[in-house]
Scaffold this active site. Sequence first.
Site, PDB file in Angstrom:
ATOM      1  N   GLU A   1     -26.637  24.213   4.006  1.00 17.67           N
ATOM      2  CA  GLU A   1     -25.475  25.266   4.009  1.00 17.67           C
ATOM      3  C   GLU A   1     -25.719  26.388   3.010  1.00 17.67           C
ATOM      4  OE1 GLU A   1     -24.868  22.066   3.856  1.00 17.67           O
ATOM      5  OE2 GLU A   1     -23.358  21.540   5.515  1.00 17.67           O
TER       6      GLU A   1
ATOM      7  N   PHE B   1     -11.441  12.031   3.647  1.00 21.67           N
ATOM      8  CA  PHE B   1     -12.762  12.096   3.653  1.00 21.67           C
ATOM      9  C   PHE B   1     -13.207  13.546   3.612  1.00 21.67           C
ATOM     10  CE2 PHE B   1     -16.408  12.064   6.550  1.00 21.67           C
ATOM     11  CZ  PHE B   1     -17.094  11.362   5.995  1.00 21.67           C
ATOM     12  N   GLN B   2     -14.327  13.883   3.145  1.00 20.85           N
ATOM     13  CA  GLN B   2     -14.864  15.375   3.089  1.00 20.85           C
ATOM     14  C   GLN B   2     -13.696  16.309   2.642  1.00 20.85           C
ATOM     15  OE1 GLN B   2     -17.195  15.808   6.574  1.00 20.85           O
ATOM     16  NE2 GLN B   2     -19.191  14.880   5.550  1.00 20.85           N
TER      17      GLN B   2
ATOM     18  N   LYS C   1      -8.386  21.781   9.688  1.00 21.87           N
ATOM     19  CA  LYS C   1      -8.813  21.297  11.026  1.00 21.87           C
ATOM     20  C   LYS C   1      -7.662  21.399  12.153  1.00 21.87           C
ATOM     21  CE  LYS C   1     -11.283  17.937  13.699  1.00 21.87           C
ATOM     22  NZ  LYS C   1     -12.303  16.815  13.640  1.00 21.87           N
TER      23      LYS C   1
ATOM     24  N   MET D   1     -41.905  32.467 -15.033  1.00 21.43           N
ATOM     25  CA  MET D   1     -41.042  33.118 -16.038  1.00 21.43           C
ATOM     26  C   MET D   1     -40.588  32.203 -17.093  1.00 21.43           C
ATOM     27  SD  MET D   1     -40.319  36.164 -16.562  1.00 21.43           S
ATOM     28  CE  MET D   1     -39.948  37.513 -15.343  1.00 21.43           C
TER      29      MET D   1
END
Lengths: 163, 594
Positions: free
Chosen positions: B50, B112-113, B162, B481
């Site tokens: 993602e 969940f999630q 949802k 760096m």
Amino acid sequence: MRHILSILMENKSGAMSRVVGLFSARDYNIDSLSVAPTEDPTLSRMTIVTRGDSSVIEQITKQLNKLIEVVKVVDLNESRYVERELMLVKVRAVGKDRDEILRLCDIYRGQVIDVSDKSYTIEVTGTSEKLDSFLENINNSLILETVRTGAAGIGRGERILRI
Amino acid sequence: MQISGAQILVQSLKAENVEYVFGYPGGAVLEIYDAIFQLHKFEHILTRHEQAAVHAADAYARASGKVGVALVTSGPGATNAITGIATAYTDSVPIVVISGQVASPAIGSDAFQEIDMIGISRPCVKHNFLVTEIEELAPTIKKAFQIAKTGRPGPVVVDVAKDVTQAHAKFSYPQEDIFIRSYQPVVNGHIGQIKKALQMLAAAKRPLLYFGGGVVLGNASQVLTEFVRTLGIPCTGTLMGLGAYPSRDRQFLGMLGMHGTYEANLAMQNADVVLAVGARFDDRVVSVPAKFAENPKKIIHIDIDPSSIAKRVKVDVPIVGDVGNVLTEMLGLWQKQELMFNPTSLDKWWKTIENWRSRDCLRLPETEHSELILPQYVVQKLAEITHYDAIVTSDVGQHQMFAAQYYPFERPRQWLNSGGLGTMGVGLPYAMGAYLAEPSKDVCCITGEGSIQMNIQELSTCYQYKLPIKIICLNNGYLGMVRQWQELYYSNRESETYFDSLPDFVKLAEAYGHVGMRIEKKSDVEGALREALAMKDRLVFMDFITDRKQNVYPMVGNGKGLSEMVLPPHMRESKADSDVNDVNDRDYDTRSVP
């Protein structure tokens, strides 16, 4: 320096947390905060007491204005204003203390709003400084509980904050 | 006719003329993915993470000037997106990120999630919305695009429950912008302030224009160029501004700041009037404000975001507005009022600058043995071979600074990198987004062996969608760096910056279906680049094994002022040094130069 910022914002869930989150994310302190809907129920009015030099306050004001749900921000310190805070103090009140406390209430124009055999609950309003002073003058060992609202401020005279 | 919330969402994105959505499916967005499958209104690019989806959407926005769109699921999908969102936020890139949320009845139940996406993204978005009512869905999408692209642009998150995607309602998309009473960006500069600024500028003896990423974002490159040329003044740009003014033009002094050129930094330090355009005096540019103010100068600052003005340095004339509008207004008045600089002073200023420039601070060192590859050399060659016309993305580190210093960008939106947040791992997904926005251009990702490994799984996405990106990995076996700072400030203690188990990048590229090349000799650099760029339909991963000890110079160290630059070792105590100092030390601040 102590500043009172007055904020008009959308009365939506989460709007207040954006304001508070901005202060913590940028390491600005909030001394007190009070908020409630206005005469227009779609708008909330928030009063924040904070501290900082003029450049810090300028940056806070600009950052607040940048929040999408903030409609207007004013620094009340820019001109004359009045401020009030409400405090409720529950004190142990037995024997000779009962009279003494009432006398102190009188001096501060406080009111006893609840009574029991052993306690008074006192309401005091005024500037934050005045409420501090009341607490300093009451015998500390008598205080059972205090609760304060944080300052609410409004410009003097014709000065109005509205959209 | 009633359609599902998921279909409303897809139709809304279509109504915003969205071409690509970068994303990754999951439980909370299944309905949306089904609608994408059925309606096919735009192309969905399936990334492998993602974070890369959001970076690619961000790069698409940077390259095209349109709004980028990413779609992620709830919980881990949403949290993976955060680095991408924060990257876009810091660089003011307009993107809309749609995240799935668990069904409204489950919100707050630690389902969940489930994660509080509104809370978690709040500090790094321009605004965010949680949609729990289907009626709100289309207007919210409209507002999200409106907010993302107007004013100071930025990312907007729309978190959709949802059950909203599953519910049904009638679809109508708002045609006009929705009035938001608390959001009214100022776009035209205050005329009084503009006049004041012009007077101040015309009175300058040592004027300097300093531009930043705001000029690119505000599509003001053309008017900026005209302005600088009409006035005949020197200009310098930030890392984010590169390309807003043609880099090979004589009036451009190069990038300024921590790794800016000698001439740009000294000009900034010694100017008497600075006109800052869409730039924010970031710490990588002015370093310490107190040292910046040691040489008093008047500052005029044009920015669309009032909070960027006077945030770090004191500003004499603030002008809030769209940079293009303000510059157009200023240029018109300058010509109408026939304003001009004192020609003698301006001439003297240019002579001084040319003297600084003659130092040639980006000249490459001689190497011990002739076949050692200098990373700077690879960038120079790439620039030549691509005719200064490629879209270049970079990751974060030494290679990023070498790219900024040695690739002269000639147009805006040609140079994409994470300037503000400094996100390692953006290079490859940026190249993906940029290629989809500009498929006719060569898209080159200049990266390092450390950065590329932060999102290397996207080689798979590149294979799936046949994205012929050229990856130029400047491989020195170090987190360069960080190693440079350890060398300079931590007595050479190379704490955890050395990679002793790098993958074979050639095989890795081949494993993903691409072409891999390893280049170890200087004489092979040009040929390899030409060969790779000729492969128009293949991704080529070029692993350049470079000099391990190169540092980025000039460098303004921690806590130093712009004039206290450190030049590369091969330029210290040279003859040119004393020549330059003879000319300038009396009048100007050139404390630098060890």
